[in-house]
Design a protein around this motif. Structure first.
Motif, PDB file in Angstrom:
ATOM      1  N   CYS A 181       4.025  -8.450  -3.122  1.00  0.00           N
ATOM      2  CA  CYS A 181       3.462  -7.734  -1.981  1.00  0.00           C
ATOM      3  C   CYS A 181       2.070  -7.237  -2.344  1.00  0.00           C
ATOM      4  CB  CYS A 181       4.360  -6.596  -1.513  1.00  0.00           C
ATOM      5  SG  CYS A 181       4.657  -5.320  -2.705  1.00  0.00           S
ATOM      6  N   SER A 182       1.238  -7.158  -1.342  1.00  0.00           N
ATOM      7  CA  SER A 182      -0.135  -6.691  -1.551  1.00  0.00           C
ATOM      8  C   SER A 182      -0.104  -5.237  -2.008  1.00  0.00           C
ATOM      9  CB  SER A 182      -0.922  -6.834  -0.245  1.00  0.00           C
ATOM     10  OG  SER A 182      -2.222  -6.353  -0.427  1.00  0.00           O
TER      11      SER A 182
ATOM     12  N   LYS B  82       0.539   1.337  -0.299  1.00  0.00           N
ATOM     13  CA  LYS B  82       1.103   0.012  -0.041  1.00  0.00           C
ATOM     14  C   LYS B  82       2.435  -0.208  -0.742  1.00  0.00           C
ATOM     15  CE  LYS B  82      -3.233  -2.347   0.884  1.00  0.00           C
ATOM     16  NZ  LYS B  82      -4.060  -3.509   0.542  1.00  0.00           N
TER      17      LYS B  82
ATOM     18  N   GLN C 278       9.299  -8.652  -6.547  1.00  0.00           N
ATOM     19  CA  GLN C 278       8.893  -8.871  -5.160  1.00  0.00           C
ATOM     20  C   GLN C 278       7.383  -8.958  -5.099  1.00  0.00           C
ATOM     21  OE1 GLN C 278      10.533  -5.962  -2.502  1.00  0.00           O
ATOM     22  NE2 GLN C 278      12.566  -6.127  -3.392  1.00  0.00           N
TER      23      GLN C 278
END
Length: 154
Positions: A150-151, A71, A148
């Motif tokens: 994000c998952s 990811k 940032q």
């Protein structure tokens, strides 16, 4: 209690409101949370990645979660876990294995899992194995304004 000088300087510059939390010696972020009596979901665990060409990235996840390397997408780089030997040179003012989850203070980009933003307070290693910095999530992002979201977790 020891706060890494780089972290202390960042806290002063950002005029952050924080507390220091002492706990018995621990070896991991998850163990630090347990020994300090705080929920592991509030403990920010840094995972340092590199691209084998001198670029570093800090991925920050809750201590009770694992990073899903698939990811992590940032720029044209292919990221891998950074070796333990490299960490000492990156975090010179920290004890080995007690890295604060504030990559921007150390000159690296940051990715933060949104699960941490759902917490009122976040805890992070202070630079030794017996101290944590506790700060409201808003203060954390004052220290990492370019992070940032994000998952990142499995």
């Amino acid at each position: 209690m020891h706060v890494a000088e780089t972290l202390a300087r960042s806290l002063r510059r950002a005029d952050c409101h924080y507390d220091l939390v002492e706990h018995p010696h621990s070896a991991t972020s998850l163990e630090s949370a347990r020994k300090a009596g705080i929920p592991a979901a509030q403990m920010a665990k840094p995972v340092i990645l590199d691209d084998r060409r001198g670029h570093y990235l800090m991925a920050v996840v809750p201590a009770n979660r694992l990073l899903d390397l698939g990811k992590v997408h940032k720029g044209p780089w292919r990221w891998q876990l950074t070796s333990e030997q490299s960490l000492g040179g990156l975090f010179r003012d920290c004890e080995r294995g007690a890295v604060p989850a504030l990559g921007e203070a150390y000159g690296m980009s940051m990715l933060v899992d949104p699960a941490l933003t759902r917490q009122a307070d976040i805890y992070l290693e202070a630079g030794d194995h017996e101290s944590l910095v506790q700060l409201p999530v808003e203060e954390f992002f004052k220290l990492a304004p370019n992070a940032q979201l994000c998952s990142l977790c499995q």
